[in-house]
Design a protein around this motif. Structure first.
Motif, PDB file in Angstrom:
ATOM      1  N   ASP A 637     -18.795  15.029 -70.175  1.00 27.59           N
ATOM      2  CA  ASP A 637     -18.075  14.044 -68.757  1.00 27.59           C
ATOM      3  C   ASP A 637     -19.460  13.074 -68.518  1.00 27.59           C
ATOM      4  N   GLN A 638     -19.915  13.897 -68.398  1.00 27.77           N
ATOM      5  CA  GLN A 638     -21.095  12.388 -67.741  1.00 27.77           C
ATOM      6  C   GLN A 638     -21.547  11.931 -68.502  1.00 27.77           C
ATOM      7  N   ALA A 641     -18.982   9.511 -69.936  1.00 29.02           N
ATOM      8  CA  ALA A 641     -18.473   8.288 -69.025  1.00 29.02           C
ATOM      9  C   ALA A 641     -19.794   7.272 -69.508  1.00 29.02           C
ATOM     10  N   TYR A 642     -21.542   7.684 -68.738  1.00 28.86           N
ATOM     11  CA  TYR A 642     -22.125   6.642 -68.626  1.00 28.86           C
ATOM     12  C   TYR A 642     -22.492   5.931 -70.198  1.00 28.86           C
ATOM     13  N   ARG A 645     -19.993   3.602 -69.788  1.00 32.29           N
ATOM     14  CA  ARG A 645     -19.349   2.544 -69.370  1.00 32.29           C
ATOM     15  C   ARG A 645     -20.982   1.137 -69.360  1.00 32.29           C
ATOM     16  N   LYS A 646     -22.308   2.598 -69.919  1.00 30.80           N
ATOM     17  CA  LYS A 646     -23.393   1.174 -70.389  1.00 30.80           C
ATOM     18  C   LYS A 646     -23.185   0.688 -71.695  1.00 30.80           C
ATOM     19  N   THR A 662     -13.912   6.974 -67.630  1.00 32.16           N
ATOM     20  CA  THR A 662     -14.920   6.248 -67.870  1.00 32.16           C
ATOM     21  C   THR A 662     -15.618   6.246 -66.743  1.00 32.16           C
TER      22      THR A 662
ATOM     23  N   TYR B 517     -20.835  10.688 -60.438  1.00 34.05           N
ATOM     24  CA  TYR B 517     -20.189  11.636 -61.134  1.00 34.05           C
ATOM     25  C   TYR B 517     -20.381  12.924 -60.022  1.00 34.05           C
ATOM     26  N   ASP B 527     -19.895  -0.236 -64.616  1.00 34.92           N
ATOM     27  CA  ASP B 527     -20.001  -0.325 -65.691  1.00 34.92           C
ATOM     28  C   ASP B 527     -20.427  -1.992 -66.526  1.00 34.92           C
TER      29      ASP B 527
END
Lengths: 662, 662
Positions: A637-638, A641-642, A645-646, A662, B517, B527
């Motif tokens: 998940d991290q 999500a990272y 987002r990026k 996210t 996180y 983001d």
């Protein structure tokens, strides 16, 4: 510690051997005593362990001598069968010992047959990063995940009868898989441990005495500053005559106490440890100082090549930690004494789940090299996650740095210096914390003995030994739990060889930027357009140029670089398409979902054998699977999500997957 | 600790007062003894300290009584001048004590004049988060940056003559700025500290005895599980009769030993501490249990409102830690006993350099509230950075939660419950680690006495007292070092009120995603398009709706939300234009460059007075400036690189600035 697991040597595994009438024809001494102690001697023997020069006293042994080569080598052995009699023939007690354990693993050859074994290398070392006492930050065992030290308790060597019995059992485990050397203290030598070399030597004697019956020699991590710390000298300059004299005297005293002492393991000028650089000397001058003191006694120096700038400016993209060992040591090739072994980590960074092979290993033809791997799972799940490392080690050892047309493998390049592994053991009931992590210790020993072994075969051996009477479903479940576990772990952690993304200091669990803005030289350079470290010769740090052809060219281009190392060598857009056909970003999403699902599936399978494998072994593993799955989800998940987002690019398959946030 | 700094009470500051012939007209007792000890009594007095009911024996005192109001209150005082005689008149010794210190700060009024002072609130408490021994992770003083504890050493109360002398001097410092209550142990009550309540009470007596001469009452942090831990009861349920009886008995014993004992400070059901929730009871039931035990003796319970879910799922954007205290406590308004004080942190999260005022403070009209601030610089540079906090506290205390048309300030809402500050003191030679951090302790006391004081005036007072004979350049440099230091710190750390971005656990230095996180509820949601937390009523967590009008509306819209809190309330694009005219992203770049430059400039100025302020005070500060500048640059470069990588928008002024890396 009153009770502990027998690991891969439960009583049942010995049953057949101990049911035989044994005859040991040896010179006597601690290993011969061991052999006698493990077997039941009896008249009309059907199991003969014979040194060549004693073979005359047994018909079967004589027959074995006729069939075997003229020299089996210092630790080699032959197993032969003559009617109902099995013979282990060797030149030394060490060979007999290894032959005995051979018979635990495999049936003897058919009548008239012969099985020959010689170790690939003479030095098969296990390095314990054990502190003598609990270190305020690092605990007792640095990067240890298996309880306290087997050797040390509150500053002193363990020496109660119970503790010595456990040390004895530990020696048996190590010898049974082929390990013959052990460093008994942390390479980061703290004040108290420095004294083991001199006034605390009796503690080392205790350990050496306990392990000698298993053919294991003891090595010591020493502080390069020892002449100052312990000797009261004003300098530790390797060229100063009184420093040389001090090391010579001190080493003589060590050998007076331990005549089969192995040598010194040294981490110098690395991560704050003292070394020859303080005196304007190079590593060869530094190592040769100790080598000269050890040479008359047959000892060796293991000099670690783990040297880099750990105070790097993260803004400076021209400095590359991956280059450091090569840049530092290749100019010194040919300058090391014959009993110096340069101990090189298998990858250029630091035991990541995926790294290319260290180019230094192919660049020191005139230096003895030892290949260092890490059995303790610092970056591979810390013995909370199942991660069978033998497939990774096997890839490294079988790697041909000069190309497929040149037969030399990394294992060959390390033959003269041997292998070293950071131990994954401690005084936990299962030796390794996680019951399944025992497989890594076993596999390390087996691959050090024979790097060409198939990791799956080793795993089958280990599974069989560890669960002698278990139903098939248990064995297949255990094997499948371990088999692909490294790739599973790789999938849900840092993608495509980029490494790290772990939480600072303890190195467990995800923290994508945890090391990104630090001085440690371990970066991923992710921005909104792409990710990865440009280590090419044209636009990058030039690291790929440290490899011989064809690898240098191959790594230098994203078009030919293997997918699994892409981000180690290249900074690419998230939309870059891999050989697999997937984009980098979609690969990240997919592999993290897959890796996590695989961990969940492994947990489910393990639950299914609860009724077949009762007791702590199942329960302990089951509870660690809970943590592995929790942590794998956290990684998934991290990371996802990272990068979402990026990059701003959604997961193509996001709809069908559970929401990762996210 | 043999030598330590006199802080703002050097001998020179006392010179004028001690040169006078004093007469003390009091009842006797420890505070009267203190007064006598500080002054030189003499015939023909020109300095009279008189209780009202003793005023008859002095002409000047009689005159003062005629001039002063009929009741000065329990701690108030009047200073009057009659010819050459200065009179301090009060109803109690406490008032005389505060009047004495008043004369240190300011000249007496002109002949015939009068100066009246009464504290804004009766409870001006300092909370020491001191552990009795060194905690393995938290050290001795939790979030302490000033050495070990002044009270505790290796599990016991300090009580050597030297240590008691220092405690005496500490009491003088606290009383001199108006502090009258102290909690002597950490709100996270570890096992050993729990026993202070019962079998270790003698240690508390030691401290109470040492501080009583300074009008300071001792409070104790207690574990809610005490009846189980100490009393052997099976439960700590607040409604269980034996639990009530236990607290009653225990509290009686406390008052037998310390008759002016202040009360209990409690962190319950918070970050893992036990509390009434374990028994299905609410916080009012929990607090009232202790209140009932304390009431007969005049003691109070400080019940902390710092309650939130610290195991939050970061993927879940509807849960909002900022809402937690309000949601938890507002339904309980009117349910707390009269001697319960709800101790509320000034902001809704946790002592960040910039937070809005906690809406809970405006939502408990029927509950006594204490306002908690943090003098220890956990999130404001840990006493390595200069950060004068009084301007921040002053903004909070002067905030009008019901709008400008309603006179009530936050300070008014806290008048019945008073103030609490987490102490920034320890046994370091400068009491606070950083010599300039002494100003925060002083200012806390002064603002607790009179929240309307101008922080610059307080700073001038402190500077004057601390450097009595120093050249003007020293005083102006010291003042300018502190004056804008909070805004400087704010500039180079987390932008626009979004908070955190600190390294996990120790909370020092930058780590933008360090808490992003995690389960701690402290996120920035950056983001590639924007950053900030949507706490609006329409699309966000609804937190802004916890404020009364006009604030609720004002915070709810990015068009009216103050710039400095924008990212606390809103998630906005990087290109969002602030009231300042700058975009968010350019604001980030600019303020980080500015903040860092300001720190560098402050360091330069400090260096310039080296010859004027010799000794440790200058050296210690100078060396901390080195660290501040290093760390400020780290913040600047990391924050700017992070947001550049994420937004892809370059710094408009990048060319003219030094390269920060990307």
């Amino acid at each position: 510690m009153n009770t502990y697991d027998p690991a891969w040597l439960p009583d049942e595994a010995w049953h057949a051997l101990r049911g035989r009438r044994a005859l040991v024809l040896a010179d006597g001494g601690p290993i011969a005593d061991t052999l006698g102690g493990e077997l039941h001697e009896g008249s009309d023997p059907d199991l003969v362990l014979a040194l060549r020069h004693h073979a005359d006293t047994s018909d079967a042994a004589r027959a074995a001598v006729r069939r075997a080569p003229a020299d089996l080598g210092p630790e080699g052995y032959a197993v032969t069968t003559h009617g109902h009699t099995t013979v282990v023939l060797a030149e030394s007690e060490h060979g007999l010992l290894y032959g005995l354990f051979d018979l635990l693993r495999a049936d003897p050859p058919a009548d008239g047959g012969i099985r020959l074994e010689r170790p690939h290398t003479a030095l098969r070392k296990l390095d314990h990063w054990d502190n003598l006492s609990v270190h305020p930050r690092m605990g007792q065992v640095e990067r240890g995940y298996a309880g306290g030290s087997l050797f040390w308790d509150d500053g002193r060597a363990r020496n109660t009868p119970e503790e010595l019995r456990r040390l004895h059992d530990y020696g048996r485990l190590l010898a049974s898989c082929g390990i013959n050397a052990i460093t008994v203290n942390n390479v980061n030598v703290h004040e108290d441990a420095a004294h083991l070399l001199t006034d605390r030597l009796d503690d080392v004697v205790t350990i050496a005495d306990a392990l000698r019956p298993w053919g294991i020699r003891v090595h010591l991590s020493v502080s390069y500053a020892a002449p100052v710390l312990l000797g009261g000298l004003p300098t530790a300059d390797p060229l100063a005559p009184d420093v040389r004299a001090w090391w010579q005297r001190t080493t003589e005293a060590v050998y007076e106490a331990i005549d089969d002492f192995g040598g010194y393991t040294v981490k110098a000028d690395s991560e704050g440890q003292p070394g020859p650089h303080s005196y304007g000397r190079d590593h060869a001058q530094g190592a040769n100082l100790l080598a000269a003191a050890l040479a008359p006694h047959g000892g060796v120096v293991h000099w670690r090549a783990f040297v880099y700038d750990h105070r790097q400016d993260w803004r400076d993209r021209s400095t590359d930690r991956a280059r450091a060992a090569y840049d530092e040591f290749t100019p010194l090739d040919e300058q090391f004494d014959a009993n110096v072994i340069l101990q090189v980590k298998h990858g250029p960074i630091d035991f990541q789940p995926r790294e290319p092979v260290s180019p230094l290993l192919a660049a020191m033809p005139r230096t003895r090299l030892a290949i260092e791997v890490q059995a303790t799972q610092e970056y591979t799940g810390q013995q909370q996650h199942v991660c069978y490392l033998a497939p990774m080690w096997s890839e490294v050892l079988g790697f041909r740095p000069y190309g497929e047309d040149d037969a030399r493998t990394i294992a060959d390049l390390g033959a003269s210096g041997g292998f070293a592994a950071v131990a994954n053991t401690g005084n936990s009931p299962f030796w390794c914390g996680h019951p399944l992590a025992q497989a890594n210790l076993y596999a390390y020993g087996r691959l050090a003995w024979n790097p060409a072994l198939d990791p799956d075969t080793v795993l089958a051996e280990w599974t069989h030994l560890t669960h002698p009477g278990a139903p098939d479903l248990v064995r297949t479940t255990v094997r499948s739990a371990l088999e692909g576990s490294w790739r599973t772990y790789e999938k849900y952690t840092a993608p495509l060889g980029v490494g790290f993304m772990v939480r600072p200091h303890h190195h467990y669990g995800p923290d994508v930027d945890g090391y990104e803005y630090t001085p440690w030289g371990t970066y991923h350079h992710a921005d909104r357009d792409g990710v990865g470290v440009d280590r090419t010769t044209v636009t990058g740090t030039g690291y790929s140029g440290q490899y011989p052809e064809p690898w240098s060219d191959l790594y230098d281009s994203p078009g030919t670089c293997p997918d699994e190392l892409l981000l180690f060598f290249h900074h690419v857009p998230y939309t870059h398409r891999l050989h697999s056909g997937r984009t980098v970003i979609q690969h990240i999403y997919d592999t993290h979902a897959e890796g996590c699902a695989e961990a969940e599936e492994a947990r489910r399978r393990w639950q299914r054998i609860a009724h077949l494998l009762p007791g702590e072994r199942h329960r302990e593993t089951a509870s660690r699977y809970e943590e592995q799955v929790r942590c794998a989800r956290e990684w998934r998940d991290q990371i996802n999500a990272y990068f979402h987002r990026k990059s701003g690019i959604p997961d193509e398959r996001g709809a069908e997957r559970r929401e990762c946030g996210t």
